[in-house]
Design a protein around this motif. Sequence first.
Motif, PDB file in Angstrom:
ATOM      1  N   GLU A 130      14.612 -43.848  55.830  1.00  0.00           N
ATOM      2  CA  GLU A 130      13.710 -42.576  55.880  1.00  0.00           C
ATOM      3  C   GLU A 130      14.349 -41.461  55.940  1.00  0.00           C
ATOM      4  OE1 GLU A 130      10.141 -39.843  55.212  1.00  0.00           O
ATOM      5  OE2 GLU A 130       9.747 -41.796  56.022  1.00  0.00           O
ATOM      6  N   GLY A 131      14.791 -40.707  54.843  1.00  0.00           N
ATOM      7  CA  GLY A 131      15.979 -39.984  54.904  1.00  0.00           C
ATOM      8  C   GLY A 131      17.691 -40.047  54.144  1.00  0.00           C
ATOM      9  N   LEU A 132      17.960 -40.750  54.188  1.00  0.00           N
ATOM     10  CA  LEU A 132      19.327 -40.162  53.819  1.00  0.00           C
ATOM     11  C   LEU A 132      20.342 -39.782  52.181  1.00  0.00           C
ATOM     12  CD1 LEU A 132      20.184 -45.069  54.275  1.00  0.00           C
ATOM     13  CD2 LEU A 132      20.578 -42.775  55.959  1.00  0.00           C
ATOM     14  N   ASP A 133      19.345 -39.818  52.307  1.00  0.00           N
ATOM     15  CA  ASP A 133      19.342 -39.098  50.702  1.00  0.00           C
ATOM     16  C   ASP A 133      19.211 -37.345  50.855  1.00  0.00           C
ATOM     17  OD1 ASP A 133      19.818 -41.519  49.031  1.00  0.00           O
ATOM     18  OD2 ASP A 133      18.124 -41.925  48.768  1.00  0.00           O
ATOM     19  N   LEU A 134      18.717 -36.550  52.237  1.00  0.00           N
ATOM     20  CA  LEU A 134      18.266 -35.719  52.376  1.00  0.00           C
ATOM     21  C   LEU A 134      20.096 -34.831  51.732  1.00  0.00           C
ATOM     22  CD1 LEU A 134      16.385 -35.649  54.690  1.00  0.00           C
ATOM     23  CD2 LEU A 134      16.224 -34.390  52.324  1.00  0.00           C
ATOM     24  N   GLU A 135      19.826 -33.530  51.704  1.00  0.00           N
ATOM     25  CA  GLU A 135      21.390 -32.544  51.044  1.00  0.00           C
ATOM     26  C   GLU A 135      21.805 -32.969  53.109  1.00  0.00           C
ATOM     27  OE1 GLU A 135      22.466 -28.711  51.010  1.00  0.00           O
ATOM     28  OE2 GLU A 135      21.468 -29.912  49.162  1.00  0.00           O
ATOM     29  N   GLY A 136      23.155 -33.319  53.730  1.00  0.00           N
ATOM     30  CA  GLY A 136      23.547 -32.808  54.724  1.00  0.00           C
ATOM     31  C   GLY A 136      23.406 -34.158  55.122  1.00  0.00           C
ATOM     32  N   VAL A 137      23.452 -35.023  54.979  1.00  0.00           N
ATOM     33  CA  VAL A 137      23.712 -36.581  55.572  1.00  0.00           C
ATOM     34  C   VAL A 137      24.540 -37.213  54.451  1.00  0.00           C
ATOM     35  CG1 VAL A 137      22.610 -39.017  55.464  1.00  0.00           C
ATOM     36  CG2 VAL A 137      20.927 -37.107  55.878  1.00  0.00           C
ATOM     37  N   HIS A 138      26.067 -37.602  55.287  1.00  0.00           N
ATOM     38  CA  HIS A 138      27.345 -38.076  55.122  1.00  0.00           C
ATOM     39  C   HIS A 138      27.123 -39.390  55.378  1.00  0.00           C
ATOM     40  CE1 HIS A 138      27.561 -33.901  53.341  1.00  0.00           C
ATOM     41  NE2 HIS A 138      26.995 -33.404  54.328  1.00  0.00           N
ATOM     42  N   THR A 139      28.546 -40.351  54.618  1.00  0.00           N
ATOM     43  CA  THR A 139      29.753 -41.061  55.007  1.00  0.00           C
ATOM     44  C   THR A 139      30.501 -40.527  55.659  1.00  0.00           C
ATOM     45  OG1 THR A 139      29.734 -42.554  53.371  1.00  0.00           O
ATOM     46  CG2 THR A 139      28.349 -43.225  54.431  1.00  0.00           C
ATOM     47  N   CYS A 140      31.626 -41.566  55.780  1.00  0.00           N
ATOM     48  CA  CYS A 140      33.018 -41.086  56.277  1.00  0.00           C
ATOM     49  C   CYS A 140      33.688 -42.008  56.339  1.00  0.00           C
ATOM     50  CB  CYS A 140      33.068 -40.389  57.673  1.00  0.00           C
ATOM     51  SG  CYS A 140      34.245 -39.297  58.339  1.00  0.00           S
ATOM     52  N   THR A 141      33.842 -42.482  55.168  1.00  0.00           N
ATOM     53  CA  THR A 141      34.374 -43.438  54.823  1.00  0.00           C
ATOM     54  C   THR A 141      35.931 -42.961  53.603  1.00  0.00           C
ATOM     55  OG1 THR A 141      32.942 -44.318  53.713  1.00  0.00           O
ATOM     56  CG2 THR A 141      33.494 -45.292  55.925  1.00  0.00           C
ATOM     57  N   THR A 142      35.343 -41.817  52.896  1.00  0.00           N
ATOM     58  CA  THR A 142      35.973 -41.396  51.400  1.00  0.00           C
ATOM     59  C   THR A 142      36.486 -40.305  51.964  1.00  0.00           C
ATOM     60  OG1 THR A 142      34.653 -41.308  50.370  1.00  0.00           O
ATOM     61  CG2 THR A 142      35.028 -43.569  50.322  1.00  0.00           C
ATOM     62  N   LEU A 143      37.609 -39.704  51.037  1.00  0.00           N
ATOM     63  CA  LEU A 143      38.532 -38.032  50.939  1.00  0.00           C
ATOM     64  C   LEU A 143      36.896 -37.536  50.514  1.00  0.00           C
ATOM     65  CD1 LEU A 143      41.689 -38.844  49.568  1.00  0.00           C
ATOM     66  CD2 LEU A 143      40.942 -38.731  52.160  1.00  0.00           C
ATOM     67  N   GLU A 144      35.845 -38.319  49.089  1.00  0.00           N
ATOM     68  CA  GLU A 144      35.291 -37.269  48.973  1.00  0.00           C
ATOM     69  C   GLU A 144      34.354 -36.836  50.195  1.00  0.00           C
ATOM     70  OE1 GLU A 144      36.291 -39.655  47.443  1.00  0.00           O
ATOM     71  OE2 GLU A 144      37.079 -39.333  46.023  1.00  0.00           O
ATOM     72  N   ASP A 145      34.138 -38.476  51.196  1.00  0.00           N
ATOM     73  CA  ASP A 145      33.522 -37.812  51.862  1.00  0.00           C
ATOM     74  C   ASP A 145      33.552 -36.797  53.572  1.00  0.00           C
ATOM     75  OD1 ASP A 145      31.423 -40.133  51.824  1.00  0.00           O
ATOM     76  OD2 ASP A 145      32.498 -41.348  52.606  1.00  0.00           O
ATOM     77  N   ALA A 146      35.271 -37.025  53.415  1.00  0.00           N
ATOM     78  CA  ALA A 146      35.837 -36.295  54.128  1.00  0.00           C
ATOM     79  C   ALA A 146      35.477 -34.892  53.614  1.00  0.00           C
ATOM     80  CB  ALA A 146      37.110 -36.861  54.511  1.00  0.00           C
ATOM     81  N   LYS A 147      36.122 -34.447  53.199  1.00  0.00           N
ATOM     82  CA  LYS A 147      35.952 -32.767  52.052  1.00  0.00           C
ATOM     83  C   LYS A 147      34.775 -32.307  52.358  1.00  0.00           C
ATOM     84  CE  LYS A 147      36.843 -30.612  47.944  1.00  0.00           C
ATOM     85  NZ  LYS A 147      37.022 -30.557  46.233  1.00  0.00           N
ATOM     86  N   ALA A 148      33.580 -32.842  51.980  1.00  0.00           N
ATOM     87  CA  ALA A 148      32.107 -32.489  52.271  1.00  0.00           C
ATOM     88  C   ALA A 148      31.441 -31.855  53.737  1.00  0.00           C
ATOM     89  CB  ALA A 148      31.240 -33.810  51.111  1.00  0.00           C
ATOM     90  N   ILE A 149      32.246 -33.107  54.347  1.00  0.00           N
ATOM     91  CA  ILE A 149      32.056 -32.675  55.916  1.00  0.00           C
ATOM     92  C   ILE A 149      32.131 -31.584  56.033  1.00  0.00           C
ATOM     93  CG2 ILE A 149      32.037 -33.531  58.148  1.00  0.00           C
ATOM     94  CD1 ILE A 149      31.827 -36.214  57.367  1.00  0.00           C
ATOM     95  N   ARG A 150      33.834 -30.897  55.693  1.00  0.00           N
ATOM     96  CA  ARG A 150      34.922 -29.888  56.344  1.00  0.00           C
ATOM     97  C   ARG A 150      34.268 -28.913  55.585  1.00  0.00           C
ATOM     98  NH1 ARG A 150      40.430 -30.386  57.431  1.00  0.00           N
ATOM     99  NH2 ARG A 150      40.752 -27.911  57.424  1.00  0.00           N
ATOM    100  N   GLU A 151      33.598 -28.762  54.991  1.00  0.00           N
ATOM    101  CA  GLU A 151      33.113 -27.549  54.289  1.00  0.00           C
ATOM    102  C   GLU A 151      31.681 -27.498  54.558  1.00  0.00           C
ATOM    103  OE1 GLU A 151      32.876 -28.914  49.876  1.00  0.00           O
ATOM    104  OE2 GLU A 151      34.926 -28.151  49.383  1.00  0.00           O
ATOM    105  N   ALA A 152      30.916 -28.471  55.174  1.00  0.00           N
ATOM    106  CA  ALA A 152      30.243 -27.880  55.527  1.00  0.00           C
ATOM    107  C   ALA A 152      30.126 -26.834  57.278  1.00  0.00           C
ATOM    108  CB  ALA A 152      29.191 -29.382  55.808  1.00  0.00           C
ATOM    109  N   VAL A 153      30.966 -28.242  58.770  1.00  0.00           N
ATOM    110  CA  VAL A 153      31.119 -28.124  58.963  1.00  0.00           C
ATOM    111  C   VAL A 153      32.164 -25.906  58.849  1.00  0.00           C
ATOM    112  CG1 VAL A 153      31.084 -29.354  60.289  1.00  0.00           C
ATOM    113  CG2 VAL A 153      33.437 -29.217  59.586  1.00  0.00           C
ATOM    114  N   ALA A 154      32.863 -26.243  58.244  1.00  0.00           N
ATOM    115  CA  ALA A 154      33.994 -25.001  57.946  1.00  0.00           C
ATOM    116  C   ALA A 154      32.947 -23.633  57.807  1.00  0.00           C
ATOM    117  CB  ALA A 154      35.291 -24.973  57.172  1.00  0.00           C
ATOM    118  N   GLY A 155      31.967 -23.815  57.011  1.00  0.00           N
ATOM    119  CA  GLY A 155      31.197 -22.797  56.199  1.00  0.00           C
ATOM    120  C   GLY A 155      30.306 -22.329  57.473  1.00  0.00           C
TER     121      GLY A 155
END
Length: 568
Positions: A130-155
């Motif tokens: 349960e909870g995989l679809d929450l905002e802030g839950v990511h995988t890390c295999t594509t460039l889209e994943d990378a961008k989302a994680i980087r933006e989250a931590v840099a924010g």
Amino acid sequence: MPQNIVVIGAVALGPKAACRFKRLCPEDNVIMLDQSDRISYGGCGIPYYVSGEVNNLEELQMTPYHTIRDADFFRVNKDVKVLSRTKAESIDRQNKKVRIKNLITGETSELPYDKLVLAMGSSPNRPPIEGLDLEGVHTCTTLEDAKAIREAVAGGSVNGAVVVGGGFIGLEVAVSMADMWGIKTSVVEIADQVLPGFLGKTMVKIATNDLIKNDVDVFTNEKVVRIEGENGKVARIVTDKRTIEAELVVMAAGIRPNSELARDAGLDVNERGAIVVNDRMQTSDPDIYAGGDCVTVPNLVTGKPGFYPLGSMANRQGRVIGTNLAGGDARFPGGVGTWCVKLFEQNAAGAGLTLEAALREGFDAVNVHVEGFDRAHFYPEHTVMALDLVVERPTRRVLGIQGTSGLGDALVARINAVAPLLQSKPVLEDISNLEVAYSPPFASAMDIVNTVANVADNVLAGRNHALDPEEFAVLWANRNSGEYTFVDTRIAANAQALVEKYPGQWNCVPLEEMEQRINEIPSDKTVVLICNTGLRSYESQLIMNRHGRKSLSVQGGMASVLKQGGEV
């Protein structure tokens, strides 16, 4: 008449196969399709973009000459047509057509092919929690994943992060979070160790201690039960043992081959779902090739099917496929699973089998552990490197090698020296006599890779009665049992602090004095000998052997005990 080559997948193997083929057959046609706009990128660089060590996401798509590898690049420079945002929906093998769908317009059409290449890669596992679809839950295999994680931590809104999975990607991401962004990070791994199947028990303690020392919590033998959120955003992760607060969760719990298209087309896949190929990288349909993360190739140590989702392997396989598409006869025999990972102060690398894997495969195997200098001891810049060698007892065959070191390039050089030999079933003498480049700034005259084989020879011959650091820790914790005597064989000055801290329990008899003072050591107990790296304790053990005294020499000595977080 020109051939039509269709390549499904445009990240690593696909572009390599397409470009190799076009160099050999420039008059033929190649169409490459992918579901994403971003193609031909270095996926293994994603954790380093997350950390900030790679500044721009586009750098992962660039050639060494700073040209973006996009659809226009392949059209202009390679004469390869790229259909991005396009999904392959089915394969009609009888009529040799691929049914495709434009993901923007929804339009479907068919592509005829003479030869087809499957380069679909893999997808991250999504455990049923349960909870995989929450905002802030990511995988890390594509460039889209990378961008989302980087933006989250840099924010600046992330104070705590949890990485689910202690494999390569999981640890690299955890290091990125903690080291570069100062985020409190936890790793949750369902297995009993991080890097399961890749590091043996001695080395994994060194790697784990390196993480813990740098404020990464490591929870093994632990299962994620659910992910909880507040206002649609992740707030915490709940395991079967604890609750961890987190504003960011990265799911890195392994991957699965993207083989549904192949299976639906009737191609052979194994029980794991990986596509079965021969050494020419052909599937069960000789006009369809496959490679990369979606295939299985032989493990050249065990002879059994292996699974190696590595960008380097995908590129090599892509060249083989491109050659064979052009009528060549290139072969890819399999792999031994050579790998490396960057941590904090330590780096880890290996090839072949760990002791635990060897025993599971039915080998009568032993593991030896050494700590030694990576350069000449008199050279100003040198570090202590750890190596493990896994050897089959009856045949003396070398089955695997792993190591940790503060200098990753020095470690990888040793692993890379041994890895190519493993497929040829080398024996100890092949490693003991392995010729490596020598100069004091780069290595010792007797290199550590030779030394680890020599130690294994002594263990198999019964000259070295070894005790690994974990076994030493158990004996030391039970030092009041009266069964063992602990003797430090270093010079007195190095041992003095421990002698004073543990009077009557930690004793010092330097190697140089062992012969003359051996009668001071109780003869009714097993003697545990220890020094800095294991060399002096082994020399002391030889003296005790001559006197008929029973002793154990701690492999790797105090260097390994301390790297593992030992409390002595």
